[in-house]
Design a protein around this motif. Structure first.
Motif, PDB file in Angstrom:
ATOM      1  N   PHE A 129       0.844  -1.204   0.000  1.00 20.42           N
ATOM      2  CA  PHE A 129       0.000   0.000   0.000  1.00 20.42           C
ATOM      3  C   PHE A 129       0.878   1.253   0.000  1.00 20.42           C
ATOM      4  N   ASN A 130       0.477   2.275  -0.743  1.00 17.49           N
ATOM      5  CA  ASN A 130       1.341   3.444  -0.974  1.00 17.49           C
ATOM      6  C   ASN A 130       1.874   4.103   0.306  1.00 17.49           C
ATOM      7  N   ALA A 131       1.052   4.199   1.353  1.00 15.49           N
ATOM      8  CA  ALA A 131       1.517   4.875   2.569  1.00 15.49           C
ATOM      9  C   ALA A 131       2.674   4.118   3.233  1.00 15.49           C
ATOM     10  N   LEU A 169       6.274   5.293   2.670  1.00 14.32           N
ATOM     11  CA  LEU A 169       6.754   6.332   3.577  1.00 14.32           C
ATOM     12  C   LEU A 169       7.204   5.700   4.904  1.00 14.32           C
ATOM     13  N   ALA A 170       6.480   4.696   5.354  1.00 14.32           N
ATOM     14  CA  ALA A 170       6.886   3.976   6.568  1.00 14.32           C
ATOM     15  C   ALA A 170       8.218   3.247   6.331  1.00 14.32           C
ATOM     16  N   GLU A 222       9.439  17.479   4.615  1.00 16.70           N
ATOM     17  CA  GLU A 222       8.995  17.359   3.225  1.00 16.70           C
ATOM     18  C   GLU A 222       9.255  15.958   2.689  1.00 16.70           C
ATOM     19  N   ALA A 223       8.396  15.535   1.777  1.00 16.83           N
ATOM     20  CA  ALA A 223       8.577  14.257   1.081  1.00 16.83           C
ATOM     21  C   ALA A 223       8.183  14.439  -0.371  1.00 16.83           C
ATOM     22  N   GLN A 224       9.017  13.924  -1.240  1.00 13.65           N
ATOM     23  CA  GLN A 224       8.694  13.913  -2.677  1.00 13.65           C
ATOM     24  C   GLN A 224       8.892  12.485  -3.145  1.00 13.65           C
ATOM     25  N   MET A 225       7.849  11.892  -3.677  1.00 13.84           N
ATOM     26  CA  MET A 225       7.914  10.473  -4.009  1.00 13.84           C
ATOM     27  C   MET A 225       7.445  10.213  -5.438  1.00 13.84           C
ATOM     28  N   ARG A 226       8.228   9.409  -6.153  1.00 22.01           N
ATOM     29  CA  ARG A 226       7.774   8.936  -7.464  1.00 22.01           C
ATOM     30  C   ARG A 226       7.647   7.416  -7.367  1.00 22.01           C
ATOM     31  N   PHE A 227       6.435   6.930  -7.590  1.00 23.81           N
ATOM     32  CA  PHE A 227       6.157   5.496  -7.495  1.00 23.81           C
ATOM     33  C   PHE A 227       6.396   4.882  -8.875  1.00 23.81           C
TER      34      PHE A 227
END
Lengths: 141, 141, 141, 141
Positions: free
Chosen positions: D23-25, D28-29, D60-65
């Motif tokens: 799962f996408n969240a 971050l974990a 800040e967080a910048q994420m590319r899946f």
């Protein structure tokens, strides 16, 4: 007497609650993580089980919380199979901290189901044989 | 006979597992969410309890999983207090789906502890009084 | 100018970390919960979307964490669609506490995919129309 | 050029959603879990940092899946520190599957805060020195 199946998990920050200890629901998740590893050792993993047409669901859980697991602490999880019935497997799970403190004593009952229909199904022979090394019949808790 | 305390939760996508249903550990979390709401109704909320110097920890859980809760389904959670001892409160939790299917029948035992020392402490009178409206003595499950 | 889509979530105990505030990864989960509700309003829900043969996956997330969300606090989540491309939808998400404090400012990009093949697919007309009420073109953040 | 800090995590069943993937969240974990291990290597762990009077929060967080991580798959997480400012540390995180598929490319900015007041504080020298082995200045993403 066989040795229990042993798995180790380090308590993650995200798993701790505002009391600074492992949140209660994660104990149930830790049991699930342990069973995933037990399956890997017993019959090549969960995916392998699915491919043979069966799945497993939780039917019952009995948990006694004996002490808190703290952030970043390694938890030692010991599992044994205490009973294999027609369609269900009962297992006992004990969690200890590295310093020996007891954290949890739990008994789980899982039921084998047909992957397609979801109906209860007899434990396949290969599953029964795979779990045998950790089968330690006795009073559940 | 008093009415149970009722809380409703909609199953979140993130709470579902690869079987497409509420993951087993989240049932324990749902009980926790319900108890948070019960405390709000009983004595003004968890923070209020902390400020009075007591905290609560889970001591025991007994759960029977009766059917799957699906993504986006609303679950109706009914809670009653079945026993108030010297330091611990036993409660029963039943989860149903909107269509009436039974999902879970669980019994929890929580222990009151001193917030500073973590030692067991007698249930304060205000807590006992606050829980009374949902006290329905009887066999736990 | 259209109004943003508004959803409200109360911070659960299990979602707080040892700092006593909403753990960072749950902000991403909260965005997901909000989008589930936005889809319900826009085109009858996620299941409905699946039945029409499309699914959605997260492609990008940009998050600025502006302040902590505390246990039991109600968070107000506002979402607007800032861009609808050929296959992807960009949305902006702002979280505020009940007392007005800003908690998060995030931009998400989701891609429509064919449910069977997983390949990118053009946003269907019904999806484009459904999201229109919350379409507020402009600089993303 | 220094080597990145490497951590490995196996995708847990409870972390997968109904699409059968991480799962996408939880990405971050996973970054948070990696940073916990990076801190252990850099300056003896999070607890050690707290005892020296500082804490860290995500700014800040910048994420590319880039692709899905599947159940039971081992994910290889590589982290480098790309910038150390006055009070904040920027790091880059790349996730790969065992077969080489790219899963995520993310940039995080964490801020050092005084543990008591929560106010921004200069990165202590011991923290700066501890992170140096993984400091690889350059464009973040």
């Amino acid at each position: 007497m066989p040795d229990p199946f042993v798995h180790r998990l380090r308590v993650r920050y995200a798993e701790c609650d505002a009391q600074g200890v492992l949140f209660n629901a994660h104990y149930l998740a830790y049991i699930d993580h342990t069973i995933t590893e037990l399956w890997r050792a017993a019959y090549g993993g969960y995916q392998n089980m699915l491919e043979r047409g069966v799945d497993i669901v939780v039917a019952e859980a009995q948990m006694r919380f004996l002490g808190p697991a703290r952030f970043d602490e390694e938890v030692i999880l010991e599992a044994v199979v205490t009973h294999m019935g027609m369609t269900s497997v009962t297992s006992r799970h004990r969690f200890r901290a590295g310093d020996g403190r007891e954290l949890l004593d739990a008994t789980m009952r899982h039921v084998f189901v047909d992957r397609e229909t979801g109906a209860k199904t007899a434990i396949p022979d290969w599953a029964r044989a795979g779990l045998k090394p950790w089968h330690m019949p006795g009073p559940a808790s």
